[in-house]
Design a protein around this motif. Sequence first.
Motif, mmCIF file in Angstrom:
data_model
loop_
_atom_site.group_PDB
_atom_site.id
_atom_site.type_symbol
_atom_site.label_atom_id
_atom_site.label_comp_id
_atom_site.label_asym_id
_atom_site.label_seq_id
_atom_site.Cartn_x
_atom_site.Cartn_y
_atom_site.Cartn_z
ATOM 1 N N PRO A 156 25.548 0.366 21.979
ATOM 2 C CA PRO A 156 25.269 1.703 21.443
ATOM 3 C C PRO A 156 24.798 1.694 20.003
ATOM 4 O O PRO A 156 24.065 2.590 19.582
ATOM 5 N N ARG A 157 25.179 0.689 19.232
ATOM 6 C CA ARG A 157 24.726 0.614 17.843
ATOM 7 C C ARG A 157 23.233 0.334 17.782
ATOM 8 O O ARG A 157 22.511 0.903 16.949
ATOM 9 N N ALA A 158 22.745 -0.536 18.658
ATOM 10 C CA ALA A 158 21.311 -0.801 18.720
ATOM 11 C C ALA A 158 20.566 0.412 19.265
ATOM 12 O O ALA A 158 19.516 0.797 18.749
ATOM 13 N N PHE A 159 21.122 1.032 20.310
ATOM 14 C CA PHE A 159 20.459 2.175 20.940
ATOM 15 C C PHE A 159 20.223 3.288 19.933
ATOM 16 O O PHE A 159 19.110 3.798 19.795
ATOM 17 N N VAL A 163 16.132 3.734 19.359
ATOM 18 C CA VAL A 163 15.469 4.728 20.215
ATOM 19 C C VAL A 163 14.880 5.893 19.418
ATOM 20 O O VAL A 163 13.764 6.340 19.725
ATOM 21 N N PRO A 164 15.540 6.409 18.373
ATOM 22 C CA PRO A 164 14.916 7.499 17.610
ATOM 23 C C PRO A 164 13.618 7.118 16.909
ATOM 24 O O PRO A 164 12.865 8.000 16.483
ATOM 25 N N THR A 165 13.326 5.821 16.781
ATOM 26 C CA THR A 165 12.087 5.395 16.125
ATOM 27 C C THR A 165 10.905 5.329 17.081
ATOM 28 O O THR A 165 9.771 5.128 16.644
ATOM 29 N N PHE A 166 11.138 5.488 18.389
ATOM 30 C CA PHE A 166 10.050 5.393 19.355
ATOM 31 C C PHE A 166 9.092 6.572 19.206
ATOM 32 O O PHE A 166 9.521 7.714 18.987
ATOM 33 N N ASP A 167 7.806 6.304 19.392
ATOM 34 C CA ASP A 167 6.852 7.403 19.475
ATOM 35 C C ASP A 167 6.929 7.986 20.894
ATOM 36 O O ASP A 167 7.619 7.430 21.762
ATOM 37 N N GLY A 198 13.717 15.431 24.880
ATOM 38 C CA GLY A 198 14.208 16.206 23.755
ATOM 39 C C GLY A 198 13.638 15.742 22.432
ATOM 40 O O GLY A 198 12.642 15.014 22.366
ATOM 41 N N LEU A 199 14.292 16.167 21.364
ATOM 42 C CA LEU A 199 13.885 15.803 20.021
ATOM 43 C C LEU A 199 14.247 14.353 19.741
ATOM 44 O O LEU A 199 15.045 13.741 20.447
ATOM 45 N N GLU A 200 13.656 13.800 18.679
ATOM 46 C CA GLU A 200 13.977 12.429 18.302
ATOM 47 C C GLU A 200 15.457 12.289 17.965
ATOM 48 O O GLU A 200 16.094 11.304 18.315
ATOM 49 N N ALA A 201 16.005 13.288 17.264
ATOM 50 C CA ALA A 201 17.418 13.238 16.894
ATOM 51 C C ALA A 201 18.279 13.603 18.097
ATOM 52 O O ALA A 201 17.958 14.528 18.848
ATOM 53 N N PRO A 202 19.390 12.898 18.319
ATOM 54 C CA PRO A 202 20.246 13.202 19.467
ATOM 55 C C PRO A 202 21.086 14.449 19.236
ATOM 56 O O PRO A 202 21.304 14.876 18.099
#
Length: 211
Positions: A156-159, A163-167, A198-202
């Motif tokens: 989860p730390r990597a996720f 993941v928020p950096t993906f285009d 959804g948005l980049e931010a969870p």
Amino acid sequence: MNTECIAPEGGPADGSAGSPRATTQGGNFFVIGQGQYEQLQQAVFGQRQRPVFAVLDGAIIDDLPARLGKHAPDAMCLFSGDLDPMLAAAAPYLLPLAPDTAATRLALLEGWNAHWGIVLVADPGTDIYSLRAHLRRVLRVSTPGGASMLFRFYDPRAFRSVVPTFDPAQRKAFFGPIHGCYTEGRSSDSALYFARDGLEAPNQLSLAAAA
């Protein structure tokens, strides 16, 4: 799919030296309370038509294959082939979840906040075989320099870092048949939900402890 950050925060990319080994011994501060577990279950299983799975990390969890043999016999390793026992013990495993089963307690109660894995909410009709095939396709990523590396998205730390950096195209390719993913938050009383569309931010879910 390109990304510069595939290692978990504060740990090596392969999850070996330096990674804490979680236990369930008395006094383990990682374990959430029963009330928080029930809140987490309500969120995870709230989308009734969507199957739920977990990916658990054998590099973090002691004796994971043996645990799964007892509590989640339908679990499938994300690595293929005839694995060396040491590699099999450290591999990631995909398992189906249902409300308050032994497998769900393993993922959402015993291992929550201990970096044991992530929880996936899939599109209706997604089975474990098609989901495993998809996850195997995203196990490796290309760095900006062109090198191929293991993406330990099931940490989860990597996720939550990567993941928020993906285009948008990378995000669509990564999620595939996965509607959204739950991970532990950066604080012990929260969970994060990353939606495919959804948005980049969870979205953050507060897990209030019982008074």
